[in-house]
Design a protein around this motif. Structure first.
Motif, PDB file in Angstrom:
ATOM      1  N   ASP A 152      73.587  31.675  99.685  1.00  0.00           N
ATOM      2  CA  ASP A 152      73.756  31.953  98.260  1.00  0.00           C
ATOM      3  C   ASP A 152      74.711  30.928  97.669  1.00  0.00           C
ATOM      4  O   ASP A 152      75.464  30.286  98.394  1.00  0.00           O
ATOM      5  N   ILE A 153      74.662  30.792  96.346  1.00  0.00           N
ATOM      6  CA  ILE A 153      75.608  29.910  95.671  1.00  0.00           C
ATOM      7  C   ILE A 153      76.347  30.715  94.615  1.00  0.00           C
ATOM      8  O   ILE A 153      75.808  31.678  94.058  1.00  0.00           O
ATOM      9  N   PHE A 154      77.592  30.302  94.354  1.00  0.00           N
ATOM     10  CA  PHE A 154      78.436  31.007  93.409  1.00  0.00           C
ATOM     11  C   PHE A 154      78.992  30.019  92.389  1.00  0.00           C
ATOM     12  O   PHE A 154      80.072  29.478  92.568  1.00  0.00           O
ATOM     13  N   PRO A 155      78.249  29.759  91.296  1.00  0.00           N
ATOM     14  CA  PRO A 155      78.767  28.889  90.231  1.00  0.00           C
ATOM     15  C   PRO A 155      79.702  29.685  89.323  1.00  0.00           C
ATOM     16  O   PRO A 155      79.791  30.913  89.421  1.00  0.00           O
ATOM     17  N   TYR A 156      80.397  28.987  88.439  1.00  0.00           N
ATOM     18  CA  TYR A 156      81.200  29.663  87.422  1.00  0.00           C
ATOM     19  C   TYR A 156      80.253  30.233  86.380  1.00  0.00           C
ATOM     20  O   TYR A 156      79.455  29.513  85.784  1.00  0.00           O
ATOM     21  N   GLY A 157      80.322  31.529  86.153  1.00  0.00           N
ATOM     22  CA  GLY A 157      79.527  32.174  85.117  1.00  0.00           C
ATOM     23  C   GLY A 157      78.043  31.849  85.242  1.00  0.00           C
ATOM     24  O   GLY A 157      77.491  31.815  86.325  1.00  0.00           O
ATOM     25  N   ASP A 158      77.409  31.604  84.115  1.00  0.00           N
ATOM     26  CA  ASP A 158      75.988  31.235  84.110  1.00  0.00           C
ATOM     27  C   ASP A 158      75.843  29.770  83.727  1.00  0.00           C
ATOM     28  O   ASP A 158      75.024  29.400  82.904  1.00  0.00           O
ATOM     29  N   SER A 159      76.657  28.926  84.363  1.00  0.00           N
ATOM     30  CA  SER A 159      76.689  27.508  84.013  1.00  0.00           C
ATOM     31  C   SER A 159      75.458  26.740  84.505  1.00  0.00           C
ATOM     32  O   SER A 159      75.253  25.610  84.119  1.00  0.00           O
ATOM     33  N   ILE A 160      74.643  27.368  85.345  1.00  0.00           N
ATOM     34  CA  ILE A 160      73.418  26.732  85.825  1.00  0.00           C
ATOM     35  C   ILE A 160      72.240  27.565  85.338  1.00  0.00           C
ATOM     36  O   ILE A 160      72.161  28.760  85.606  1.00  0.00           O
TER      37      ILE A 160
ATOM     38  N   ARG B  57      83.501  19.558 101.106  1.00  0.00           N
ATOM     39  CA  ARG B  57      82.871  19.179  99.839  1.00  0.00           C
ATOM     40  C   ARG B  57      81.376  18.978 100.053  1.00  0.00           C
ATOM     41  O   ARG B  57      80.963  18.358 101.027  1.00  0.00           O
ATOM     42  N   ALA B  58      80.613  19.480  99.111  1.00  0.00           N
ATOM     43  CA  ALA B  58      79.168  19.261  99.124  1.00  0.00           C
ATOM     44  C   ALA B  58      78.880  18.227  98.045  1.00  0.00           C
ATOM     45  O   ALA B  58      79.146  18.458  96.870  1.00  0.00           O
ATOM     46  N   LYS B  59      78.385  17.086  98.447  1.00  0.00           N
ATOM     47  CA  LYS B  59      78.130  16.002  97.498  1.00  0.00           C
ATOM     48  C   LYS B  59      76.757  16.204  96.858  1.00  0.00           C
ATOM     49  O   LYS B  59      75.765  15.633  97.292  1.00  0.00           O
ATOM     50  N   LEU B  60      76.734  17.037  95.834  1.00  0.00           N
ATOM     51  CA  LEU B  60      75.489  17.352  95.127  1.00  0.00           C
ATOM     52  C   LEU B  60      75.621  16.918  93.679  1.00  0.00           C
ATOM     53  O   LEU B  60      76.600  17.228  93.010  1.00  0.00           O
ATOM     54  N   SER B  61      74.598  16.207  93.200  1.00  0.00           N
ATOM     55  CA  SER B  61      74.628  15.785  91.801  1.00  0.00           C
ATOM     56  C   SER B  61      74.005  16.836  90.887  1.00  0.00           C
ATOM     57  O   SER B  61      74.373  16.941  89.724  1.00  0.00           O
ATOM     58  N   GLU B  62      73.059  17.617  91.396  1.00  0.00           N
ATOM     59  CA  GLU B  62      72.378  18.633  90.589  1.00  0.00           C
ATOM     60  C   GLU B  62      71.999  19.810  91.471  1.00  0.00           C
ATOM     61  O   GLU B  62      71.730  19.645  92.661  1.00  0.00           O
ATOM     62  N   ILE B  63      71.953  20.991  90.858  1.00  0.00           N
ATOM     63  CA  ILE B  63      71.416  22.183  91.513  1.00  0.00           C
ATOM     64  C   ILE B  63      70.410  22.798  90.556  1.00  0.00           C
ATOM     65  O   ILE B  63      70.705  23.013  89.376  1.00  0.00           O
TER      66      ILE B  63
ATOM     67  N   ALA C 115      84.303  25.246  92.720  1.00  0.00           N
ATOM     68  CA  ALA C 115      85.753  25.418  92.642  1.00  0.00           C
ATOM     69  C   ALA C 115      86.409  24.087  92.322  1.00  0.00           C
ATOM     70  O   ALA C 115      85.790  23.029  92.442  1.00  0.00           O
ATOM     71  N   LEU C 116      87.677  24.139  91.935  1.00  0.00           N
ATOM     72  CA  LEU C 116      88.418  22.930  91.604  1.00  0.00           C
ATOM     73  C   LEU C 116      89.111  22.321  92.819  1.00  0.00           C
ATOM     74  O   LEU C 116      89.407  21.131  92.829  1.00  0.00           O
ATOM     75  N   SER C 117      89.408  23.151  93.841  1.00  0.00           N
ATOM     76  CA  SER C 117      90.127  22.666  95.015  1.00  0.00           C
ATOM     77  C   SER C 117      89.683  23.458  96.244  1.00  0.00           C
ATOM     78  O   SER C 117      88.989  24.473  96.124  1.00  0.00           O
TER      79      SER C 117
ATOM     80  N   HIS D  22      80.498  20.069  88.046  1.00  0.00           N
ATOM     81  CA  HIS D  22      80.756  21.015  89.119  1.00  0.00           C
ATOM     82  C   HIS D  22      81.367  20.314  90.332  1.00  0.00           C
ATOM     83  O   HIS D  22      81.027  19.182  90.640  1.00  0.00           O
ATOM     84  N   ASN D  23      82.262  21.008  91.002  1.00  0.00           N
ATOM     85  CA  ASN D  23      82.790  20.589  92.299  1.00  0.00           C
ATOM     86  C   ASN D  23      82.319  21.619  93.310  1.00  0.00           C
ATOM     87  O   ASN D  23      82.843  22.734  93.353  1.00  0.00           O
ATOM     88  N   TRP D  24      81.320  21.259  94.098  1.00  0.00           N
ATOM     89  CA  TRP D  24      80.734  22.204  95.032  1.00  0.00           C
ATOM     90  C   TRP D  24      81.389  22.080  96.397  1.00  0.00           C
ATOM     91  O   TRP D  24      81.620  20.986  96.892  1.00  0.00           O
TER      92      TRP D  24
END
Length: 152
Positions: free
Chosen positions: A136-144, A60-66, A31-33, A2-4
């Motif tokens: 709130d957070i918005f990941p792609y689909g149900d990737s988390i 950019r949010a430098k997060l390794s895991e959510i 997101a990618l960019s 993920h790129n947060w």
């Protein structure tokens, strides 16, 4: 992977007494960019905001895991230290990473992180936990996947 991106949205909200107030609300988007992050946050918040709004900041949010927990209503940032032994010197090296956990309070956030880290072979310790303003957070689909704590 993920790129947060943390996106700040400035909008008008109607308070309980009927007055309008401008607020800046932080959200997290995958997101990618920067351009895609802006497009995604506009798409995601448009149904929930009446009137005009502006995106005031994207970083950019430098997060390794959510770790998401459905019983939580806030997001907590945790500094997690991974421990490794330097065999030559006999010292322990600590490598810091940032993680985000959804929970109701900081104690629950620690439980969510420990549950999410189950099965990890590396030794780690949680150095700090602090509440964020992220709504709130918005990941792609149900990737988390959501975490389920014991007793639920």
């Amino acid at each position: 992977m993920h790129n947060w991106f943390e996106c700040k949205v400035n909008c008008e909200r109607i308070l309980e007494n009927g007055m309008q107030k401008r607020e800046t609300e932080p959200y997290l988007v995958d997101a990618l960019s920067f351009t895609e992050a802006e497009a995604r946050i506009i798409k995601e918040v448009t149904p929930y905001i009446s009137g005009e709004f502006t995106i005031t900041d994207i970083k950019r949010a430098k997060l390794s895991e959510i770790f998401l927990y459905d019983g939580g209503d806030r997001f907590f940032r945790a500094k997690v230290l991974f421990l490794s032994l330097n065999e030559k010197t006999g010292t322990i090296k600590k490598t810091a990473t940032q993680m985000l956990a959804q929970a109701s309070d900081s104690e629950e956030a620690i439980k969510v992180i420990h549950k999410g880290m189950e099965g990890t072979l590396a030794d780690y310790e949680i150095a700090s936990v602090s509440e964020t303003g992220i709504l709130d957070i918005f990941p792609y689909g149900d990737s988390i996947k959501s975490i389920v704590l014991e007793g639920e």
